[in-house]
Write a protein that holds these residues in place. Structure first.
Motif, PDB file in Angstrom:
ATOM      1  N   UNK A 295       0.427   4.319  -1.985  1.00  0.00           N
ATOM      2  CA  UNK A 295       0.157   3.032  -2.614  1.00  0.00           C
ATOM      3  C   UNK A 295       1.120   2.748  -3.751  1.00  0.00           C
ATOM      4  N   UNK A 296       1.511   3.803  -4.476  1.00  0.00           N
ATOM      5  CA  UNK A 296       2.446   3.647  -5.585  1.00  0.00           C
ATOM      6  C   UNK A 296       3.849   3.358  -5.089  1.00  0.00           C
ATOM      7  N   UNK A 297       4.411   4.253  -4.264  1.00  0.00           N
ATOM      8  CA  UNK A 297       5.819   4.142  -3.871  1.00  0.00           C
ATOM      9  C   UNK A 297       6.065   2.974  -2.927  1.00  0.00           C
ATOM     10  N   UNK A 298       5.234   2.846  -1.900  1.00  0.00           N
ATOM     11  CA  UNK A 298       5.425   1.733  -0.976  1.00  0.00           C
ATOM     12  C   UNK A 298       5.062   0.405  -1.643  1.00  0.00           C
ATOM     13  N   UNK A 299       4.068   0.443  -2.518  1.00  0.00           N
ATOM     14  CA  UNK A 299       3.702  -0.772  -3.240  1.00  0.00           C
ATOM     15  C   UNK A 299       4.849  -1.274  -4.097  1.00  0.00           C
ATOM     16  N   UNK A 300       5.477  -0.367  -4.875  1.00  0.00           N
ATOM     17  CA  UNK A 300       6.612  -0.766  -5.702  1.00  0.00           C
ATOM     18  C   UNK A 300       7.776  -1.266  -4.829  1.00  0.00           C
ATOM     19  N   UNK A 301       8.020  -0.613  -3.695  1.00  0.00           N
ATOM     20  CA  UNK A 301       9.111  -1.033  -2.814  1.00  0.00           C
ATOM     21  C   UNK A 301       8.884  -2.456  -2.309  1.00  0.00           C
ATOM     22  N   UNK A 302       7.647  -2.769  -1.944  1.00  0.00           N
ATOM     23  CA  UNK A 302       7.331  -4.119  -1.458  1.00  0.00           C
ATOM     24  C   UNK A 302       7.472  -5.136  -2.585  1.00  0.00           C
ATOM     25  N   UNK A 303       6.990  -4.779  -3.770  1.00  0.00           N
ATOM     26  CA  UNK A 303       7.051  -5.686  -4.918  1.00  0.00           C
ATOM     27  C   UNK A 303       8.491  -6.087  -5.222  1.00  0.00           C
ATOM     28  N   UNK A 304       9.371  -5.098  -5.310  1.00  0.00           N
ATOM     29  CA  UNK A 304      10.746  -5.406  -5.694  1.00  0.00           C
ATOM     30  C   UNK A 304      11.537  -6.003  -4.537  1.00  0.00           C
ATOM     31  N   UNK A 305      11.132  -5.749  -3.304  1.00  0.00           N
ATOM     32  CA  UNK A 305      11.760  -6.429  -2.168  1.00  0.00           C
ATOM     33  C   UNK A 305      11.476  -7.924  -2.232  1.00  0.00           C
ATOM     34  N   UNK A 306      10.243  -8.266  -2.603  1.00  0.00           N
ATOM     35  CA  UNK A 306       9.876  -9.679  -2.715  1.00  0.00           C
ATOM     36  C   UNK A 306      10.537 -10.325  -3.939  1.00  0.00           C
ATOM     37  N   UNK A 307      10.547  -9.603  -5.073  1.00  0.00           N
ATOM     38  CA  UNK A 307      11.168 -10.163  -6.281  1.00  0.00           C
ATOM     39  C   UNK A 307      12.680 -10.337  -6.116  1.00  0.00           C
ATOM     40  N   UNK A 308      13.281  -9.521  -5.246  1.00  0.00           N
ATOM     41  CA  UNK A 308      14.714  -9.623  -4.987  1.00  0.00           C
ATOM     42  C   UNK A 308      15.072 -11.006  -4.435  1.00  0.00           C
ATOM     43  N   UNK A 309      14.092 -11.686  -3.811  1.00  0.00           N
ATOM     44  CA  UNK A 309      14.342 -13.007  -3.231  1.00  0.00           C
ATOM     45  C   UNK A 309      14.664 -14.050  -4.288  1.00  0.00           C
ATOM     46  N   UNK A 310      14.298 -13.797  -5.550  1.00  0.00           N
ATOM     47  CA  UNK A 310      14.661 -14.734  -6.608  1.00  0.00           C
ATOM     48  C   UNK A 310      16.177 -14.879  -6.706  1.00  0.00           C
ATOM     49  N   UNK A 311      16.905 -13.787  -6.495  1.00  0.00           N
ATOM     50  CA  UNK A 311      18.353 -13.850  -6.545  1.00  0.00           C
ATOM     51  C   UNK A 311      18.965 -14.375  -5.258  1.00  0.00           C
ATOM     52  N   UNK A 312      18.301 -14.104  -4.140  1.00  0.00           N
ATOM     53  CA  UNK A 312      18.874 -14.474  -2.848  1.00  0.00           C
ATOM     54  C   UNK A 312      18.582 -15.915  -2.447  1.00  0.00           C
ATOM     55  N   UNK A 313      17.448 -16.452  -2.899  1.00  0.00           N
ATOM     56  CA  UNK A 313      17.046 -17.809  -2.534  1.00  0.00           C
ATOM     57  C   UNK A 313      17.327 -18.772  -3.684  1.00  0.00           C
ATOM     58  N   UNK A 314      17.397 -20.070  -3.370  1.00  0.00           N
ATOM     59  CA  UNK A 314      17.714 -21.059  -4.396  1.00  0.00           C
ATOM     60  C   UNK A 314      16.662 -22.158  -4.494  1.00  0.00           C
ATOM     61  N   UNK A 315      15.578 -22.024  -3.763  1.00  0.00           N
ATOM     62  CA  UNK A 315      14.546 -23.055  -3.755  1.00  0.00           C
ATOM     63  C   UNK A 315      13.366 -22.620  -4.599  1.00  0.00           C
ATOM     64  N   UNK A 316      12.968 -23.368  -5.628  1.00  0.00           N
ATOM     65  CA  UNK A 316      11.888 -22.961  -6.522  1.00  0.00           C
ATOM     66  C   UNK A 316      10.568 -22.636  -5.831  1.00  0.00           C
TER      67      UNK A 316
END
Length: 451
Positions: A295-316
């Motif tokens: 839950x810790x390691x996979x949870x953090x991996x999913x969280x930062x994978x989703x947050x990474x989209x802030x840099x990759x996407x341009x639509x609010x």
């Protein structure tokens, strides 16, 4: 008739309700003070200094706080924290009503209240393992997330509504009422405390007159981590992801890519907080995964994978969806991490070990914040604005307008955290931490039941 097991969770819930009330009051008061500072200075520096003066004393005293939590009555320490916070609010209110309140008063009072708030939080966290059963650790972690994310959702909105209606003085009075609720919840509920072994009790007395023993006490938490490699690796993982998380700044990316639209920034932040609140409620019903390290390691991996989209996407609106989804997983990752620490560290050591962990994280965390701005201004932004070997490829992904370099920085550091999570799961000492380290047995530990 409530069973002993349910009674323990019931007692914890009563204290939790008091802490929720106190936190909401404190957050509303904090936002109101920020508004007051801005109205009187119009400077962001004064606001940042308020946070600085609250944090610095905590870092310096965290090790002493660990020894104190392990040696003193934790219930009284929690009551002391609320009492000091209440007295601080009374002092600010008095200065305000007599027209003597100055900015430096807030810095000094914030430093004192921040110190005792840290001791209170450490005492509350160390008491959790004593008050509930091990199978409820993740569930009470979810309750902690509900407290934190819930206050993050409601406090700013309430502060914005109440400040024009009742002013800073009215909000401070409201804050005092919430402190009273928190203290009342502690008065009516017993808080058990582990009784140290006889040898340890004798050593704590000699420590008062022996510099060597004092040094042993203060460094105990660090030495304990060094003697338990699995916990040490867990600690390295924690400060690694915190460092890169702090080195990637959310606010500048959003503001730079939306022409300084503060509404969009508010929506993105609120989406993350709302997702966290919903995720915490769901986690409380579910109870969390059986293997907490997953839950810790996979949870953090999913969280930062989703947050990474802030840099990759341009639509609010896509940022809001991504951050809402990331927020859903935050309570699981946070609660699983807390549950591992609470179940693997012996009860009578938790104050010192948790304080050592907090001290290490407290040093690393500001370093990430310290390098984030210079990296954005002098490395990533110029790199995306000037022609070089990588610019054609990267500009197709991140663009070349202002903010593209910060977007690259945010996405890169988020991706690094994902890699850290994957690499960490490949390390047997961390992946198998729940098998390597035995759980402490609360039922077989001698407890001193508080009044």
């Amino acid at each position: 008739m409530i069973s002993p097991q349910n009674q323990r969770l019931h007692n914890y819930t009563i204290i939790w309700i008091g802490q929720v009330a106190s936190l909401i009051g404190s957050q509303i008061s904090h936002f109101a003070l920020l508004i007051w500072i801005w109205q009187h200075t119009g400077e962001a520096t004064a606001i940042s200094l308020l946070a600085f003066f609250r944090e610095v004393p905590v870092l310096g005293a965290s090790i002493f706080a660990g020894v104190l939590v392990d040696r003193a009555n934790r219930k009284y320490l929690m009551m002391l924290g609320d009492a000091i916070a209440g007295c601080s609010t009374i002092l600010i209110l008095t200065l305000l009503l007599t027209n003597h309140l100055a900015i430096w008063h807030l810095f000094l009072i914030g430093a004192i209240s921040g110190l005792f708030s840290d001791i209170q939080g450490l005492a509350f966290f160390a008491s959790t393992a004593l008050m509930v059963q091990k199978q409820d650790y993740v569930r009470v972690g979810a309750m902690g997330s509900i407290k934190d994310f819930g206050s993050g959702v409601f406090a700013p909105a309430l502060a914005g509504v109440l400040y024009p209606m009742i002013g800073l003085s009215g909000i401070l009075i409201f804050d005092l009422i919430t402190f009273m609720i928190a203290i009342a919840s502690l008065i009516i509920v017993p808080v058990p405390q582990p009784i140290p072994e006889q040898k340890e009790s004798t050593e704590s007395i000699t420590a008062i007159i022996s510099l060597h023993k004092i040094w042993q006490e203060l460094t105990f938490g660090f030495r304990y981590l060094l003697q338990h490699p699995s916990l040490l690796i867990l600690q390295v993982f924690t400060f690694s992801y915190i460092f890169f998380d702090n080195a990637a700044l959310l606010e500048p990316v959003v503001l730079a890519r939306t022409n300084s639209d503060t509404k969009v920034l508010g929506y993105v932040s609120s989406a993350l907080t709302l997702g966290g609140l919903i995720g915490a409620i769901g986690l409380g019903v579910w109870g969390g995964p059986k293997r907490r390290i997953r839950g810790l390691l996979w949870g953090r991996a999913i969280i930062f994978s989703l947050e990474m989209l802030l840099g990759l996407l341009r639509t609010p609106w896509m940022w809001m969806v991504a951050f809402f989804a990331a927020g859903l997983f935050k309570p699981t990752a946070n609660s699983c991490e807390d549950a591992i620490w609470m179940s693997k560290v012996p009860l009578s050591f938790q104050g010192r070990v948790f304080a050592a962990s907090s001290f290490i994280t407290g040093i690393i965390s500001p370093l990430g914040l310290l390098i984030a701005g210079p990296l954005s201004d002098f490395v990533f932004e110029p790199a995306m604005q000037s022609p070089n070997f990588f610019t054609p490829v990267l500009s197709n992904i991140f663009g070349s307008e202002p903010g593209s370099g910060m977007a690259l920085q945010f996405a890169l550091f988020s991706f690094i955290v994902v890699l850290i999570c994957l690499v960490s799961y490949a390390i047997p000492l961390l992946r198998n931490i729940e098998d390597i380290l035995p759980d402490h047995d609360v039922e077989n530990v001698k407890l001193l039941h508080g009044d």
